[in-house]
Design a protein around this motif. Sequence first.
Motif, PDB file in Angstrom:
ATOM      1  N   TYR A 101      35.756  36.768  31.359  1.00 28.45           N
ATOM      2  CA  TYR A 101      37.126  37.276  31.470  1.00 28.45           C
ATOM      3  C   TYR A 101      37.277  38.591  30.709  1.00 28.45           C
ATOM      4  O   TYR A 101      37.881  39.552  31.211  1.00 28.45           O
ATOM      5  CB  TYR A 101      38.097  36.232  30.933  1.00 28.45           C
ATOM      6  N   LYS A 102      36.727  38.673  29.520  1.00 21.93           N
ATOM      7  CA  LYS A 102      36.818  39.894  28.722  1.00 21.93           C
ATOM      8  C   LYS A 102      36.096  41.050  29.405  1.00 21.93           C
ATOM      9  O   LYS A 102      36.608  42.182  29.445  1.00 21.93           O
ATOM     10  CB  LYS A 102      36.223  39.645  27.336  1.00 21.93           C
ATOM     11  N   ASN A 103      34.908  40.789  29.955  1.00 24.96           N
ATOM     12  CA  ASN A 103      34.165  41.849  30.645  1.00 24.96           C
ATOM     13  C   ASN A 103      34.909  42.350  31.875  1.00 24.96           C
ATOM     14  O   ASN A 103      34.923  43.556  32.162  1.00 24.96           O
ATOM     15  CB  ASN A 103      32.777  41.346  31.044  1.00 24.96           C
ATOM     16  N   SER A 104      35.528  41.448  32.609  1.00 21.78           N
ATOM     17  CA  SER A 104      36.259  41.864  33.810  1.00 21.78           C
ATOM     18  C   SER A 104      37.466  42.730  33.474  1.00 21.78           C
ATOM     19  O   SER A 104      37.925  43.504  34.315  1.00 21.78           O
ATOM     20  CB  SER A 104      36.713  40.628  34.593  1.00 21.78           C
ATOM     21  N   ARG A 105      37.968  42.632  32.251  1.00 27.12           N
ATOM     22  CA  ARG A 105      39.140  43.403  31.854  1.00 27.12           C
ATOM     23  C   ARG A 105      38.806  44.698  31.122  1.00 27.12           C
ATOM     24  O   ARG A 105      39.640  45.597  31.060  1.00 27.12           O
ATOM     25  CB  ARG A 105      40.034  42.550  30.948  1.00 27.12           C
ATOM     26  N   THR A 106      37.606  44.806  30.545  1.00 27.28           N
ATOM     27  CA  THR A 106      37.296  45.938  29.670  1.00 27.28           C
ATOM     28  C   THR A 106      36.201  46.854  30.191  1.00 27.28           C
ATOM     29  O   THR A 106      36.148  48.026  29.797  1.00 27.28           O
ATOM     30  CB  THR A 106      36.884  45.431  28.279  1.00 27.28           C
ATOM     31  N   MET A 108      34.761  39.237  39.889  1.00 25.88           N
ATOM     32  CA  MET A 108      34.648  38.611  38.573  1.00 25.88           C
ATOM     33  C   MET A 108      35.902  37.802  38.241  1.00 25.88           C
ATOM     34  O   MET A 108      35.810  36.716  37.649  1.00 25.88           O
ATOM     35  CB  MET A 108      34.410  39.683  37.501  1.00 25.88           C
ATOM     36  N   TYR A 109      37.072  38.322  38.615  1.00 26.68           N
ATOM     37  CA  TYR A 109      38.294  37.542  38.436  1.00 26.68           C
ATOM     38  C   TYR A 109      38.183  36.200  39.177  1.00 26.68           C
ATOM     39  O   TYR A 109      38.528  35.147  38.623  1.00 26.68           O
ATOM     40  CB  TYR A 109      39.515  38.301  38.973  1.00 26.68           C
ATOM     41  N   HIS A 110      37.718  36.269  40.419  1.00 26.68           N
ATOM     42  CA  HIS A 110      37.647  35.070  41.244  1.00 26.68           C
ATOM     43  C   HIS A 110      36.625  34.081  40.682  1.00 26.68           C
ATOM     44  O   HIS A 110      36.893  32.866  40.616  1.00 26.68           O
ATOM     45  CB  HIS A 110      37.283  35.459  42.675  1.00 26.68           C
ATOM     46  N   GLU A 111      35.466  34.591  40.264  1.00 25.90           N
ATOM     47  CA  GLU A 111      34.458  33.711  39.669  1.00 25.90           C
ATOM     48  C   GLU A 111      34.986  33.084  38.379  1.00 25.90           C
ATOM     49  O   GLU A 111      34.744  31.896  38.108  1.00 25.90           O
ATOM     50  CB  GLU A 111      33.186  34.505  39.384  1.00 25.90           C
ATOM     51  N   THR A 112      35.704  33.868  37.595  1.00 23.21           N
ATOM     52  CA  THR A 112      36.271  33.330  36.352  1.00 23.21           C
ATOM     53  C   THR A 112      37.311  32.250  36.658  1.00 23.21           C
ATOM     54  O   THR A 112      37.370  31.217  35.973  1.00 23.21           O
ATOM     55  CB  THR A 112      36.916  34.463  35.536  1.00 23.21           C
ATOM     56  N   LEU A 113      38.121  32.469  37.689  1.00 15.29           N
ATOM     57  CA  LEU A 113      39.139  31.485  38.059  1.00 15.29           C
ATOM     58  C   LEU A 113      38.496  30.184  38.533  1.00 15.29           C
ATOM     59  O   LEU A 113      38.926  29.089  38.144  1.00 15.29           O
ATOM     60  CB  LEU A 113      40.037  32.061  39.153  1.00 15.29           C
ATOM     61  N   ILE A 114      37.461  30.286  39.364  1.00 12.45           N
ATOM     62  CA  ILE A 114      36.758  29.078  39.815  1.00 12.45           C
ATOM     63  C   ILE A 114      36.139  28.341  38.626  1.00 12.45           C
ATOM     64  O   ILE A 114      36.208  27.109  38.510  1.00 12.45           O
ATOM     65  CB  ILE A 114      35.691  29.455  40.856  1.00 12.45           C
TER      66      ILE A 114
END
Length: 273
Positions: free
Chosen positions: A195-200, A211-217
Amino acid sequence: MKKHFYKIIFLLPAIFCVIFSFGQVKKLNDPSIVAHQKRMVFESWGDFRPYPKYTLGIQTNFAYATVWGWLSPSKNQDYKNGADIRPLKPTGLEVQRLVELEFQRAEAEKIKLQVDSLHTRNVQDLAHWTSATVEADPLWLLYYKKMLKPLNLFSENPQNYFEWQLKDDKTYQNMLANGGIAHLKKELDLLKDKYKNSRTLDMPRGKRFLMYHETLIGWRKFNQQIRAFDQKNTLFLDYKKLLSKSKIDIEPYWEPNDVTIVHEVMIAYKNKF
């Protein structure tokens, strides 16, 4: 004193005359200069003034002789007898330069449009790549921000059953003892890091939303694991509690052999026969 006054009075008209003469601009109308101006623009090639004058076949115009005649420099004679070099004629150098400038201007406009297009595309690509604009992305605002908010608010280092969202402390202590908490902590660290990597990190917009979708799953699976661990440990504790309340002494089961059975029968019927 009177002498100085008279001198000033006599000098004033002379001073006014000088000022008036310098203030006037005399218009110069030289036919030779006018003819040269016509040659330098576009009107016509020719009219080389001053004209020659002959007396008894002898050249008597000194001005002509020094400008175009036998007393003139060779470059003047070459200029007069040479080709039409008007810079503003239809095929003149100045006309060619102006046409070339127009072509260059049109080409510069094309290049400017291309550069502006490239700049706009680069700005758009930068907006899609950089992490500085992730907060303004419509898809993030409409969906993923809300869906990933529980993960963002989940504690990074839970220390009790409440932070782990478990049923009670007994379940937490049992999971802590059998290694369930350690397993969940590894899964939580992976999800938080992704989550941090997808945002930064800077990356293409499509990859960021993957990455958002993988993190959500992963977050949904993590919640399912917590619920599964919670239910299993709750059932285990319930069974353990029931067994502790209903302990029954069970006599050992003994199955006699044939000799023992015959011996018992003989004892039971020894007085009947």
